[in-house]
Scaffold this motif. Structure first.
Motif, short mmCIF file in Angstrom:
data_model
loop_
_atom_site.label_atom_id
_atom_site.label_comp_id
_atom_site.label_asym_id
_atom_site.label_seq_id
_atom_site.Cartn_x
_atom_site.Cartn_y
_atom_site.Cartn_z
N GLU A 1 0.82 -1.19 0.00
CA GLU A 1 0.00 0.00 0.00
C GLU A 1 0.87 1.27 0.00
O GLU A 1 0.59 2.21 -0.74
CB GLU A 1 -0.92 -0.03 1.22
CG GLU A 1 -1.83 1.16 1.29
CD GLU A 1 -2.81 1.03 2.42
OE1 GLU A 1 -2.88 1.98 3.19
OE2 GLU A 1 -3.47 -0.01 2.53
N ILE A 2 1.90 1.30 0.82
CA ILE A 2 2.81 2.45 0.87
C ILE A 2 3.55 2.59 -0.45
O ILE A 2 3.75 3.69 -0.96
CB ILE A 2 3.81 2.31 2.04
CG1 ILE A 2 3.09 2.34 3.38
CG2 ILE A 2 4.88 3.37 1.99
CD1 ILE A 2 2.44 3.67 3.69
N ALA A 3 3.95 1.47 -1.04
CA ALA A 3 4.66 1.51 -2.31
C ALA A 3 3.77 2.08 -3.41
O ALA A 3 4.23 2.87 -4.25
CB ALA A 3 5.14 0.11 -2.68
N ASP A 4 2.50 1.71 -3.40
CA ASP A 4 1.56 2.25 -4.39
C ASP A 4 1.35 3.75 -4.21
O ASP A 4 1.29 4.51 -5.17
CB ASP A 4 0.20 1.53 -4.31
CG ASP A 4 0.30 0.08 -4.75
OD1 ASP A 4 1.23 -0.23 -5.54
OD2 ASP A 4 -0.55 -0.72 -4.31
N LEU A 5 1.26 4.18 -2.95
CA LEU A 5 1.09 5.59 -2.65
C LEU A 5 2.33 6.39 -3.11
O LEU A 5 2.21 7.44 -3.73
CB LEU A 5 0.85 5.80 -1.15
CG LEU A 5 0.69 7.23 -0.68
CD1 LEU A 5 -0.53 7.87 -1.35
CD2 LEU A 5 0.55 7.27 0.83
N ALA A 6 3.50 5.85 -2.82
CA ALA A 6 4.74 6.51 -3.24
C ALA A 6 4.82 6.60 -4.76
O ALA A 6 5.23 7.63 -5.31
CB ALA A 6 5.95 5.75 -2.69
#
Length: 84
Positions: A1-6
């Motif tokens: 999820e954090i990777a997608d947001l980044a």
């Protein structure tokens, strides 16, 4: 999820960084501005010229200075007399 947001933030930043395709309003007056620069006027003087009666283009002096640098021009410095 954090990777997608980044990844989405980086994509958004890339879109925002794209260069402007619209030409500057100052480009229409480039010949006059170059001549005035060669005559020794500075960015503030060029701003006053652009605001004068025939043209009436209201831009800040920082916009004029940025346009000068973007186009590879230089502000002329007044020549100082040399001592003999």
């Amino acid at each position: 999820e954090i990777a997608d947001l980044a990844k989405s933030i980086k994509t958004l930043a890339a879109v925002q960084r794209k260069t402007r395709k619209k030409p500057s309003q100052l480009d229409r007056h480039a010949d006059d501005l170059m001549r005035l620069l060669q005559a020794g006027l500075n960015g503030k003087d060029l701003q006053r010229y652009l605001q004068s009666k025939p043209i009436q283009l209201f831009v800040s002096d920082s916009t004029v200075t940025r346009w000068i640098h973007k186009n590879g021009l230089r502000l002329s410095k007044p020549s100082t007399p040399t001592k003999p």
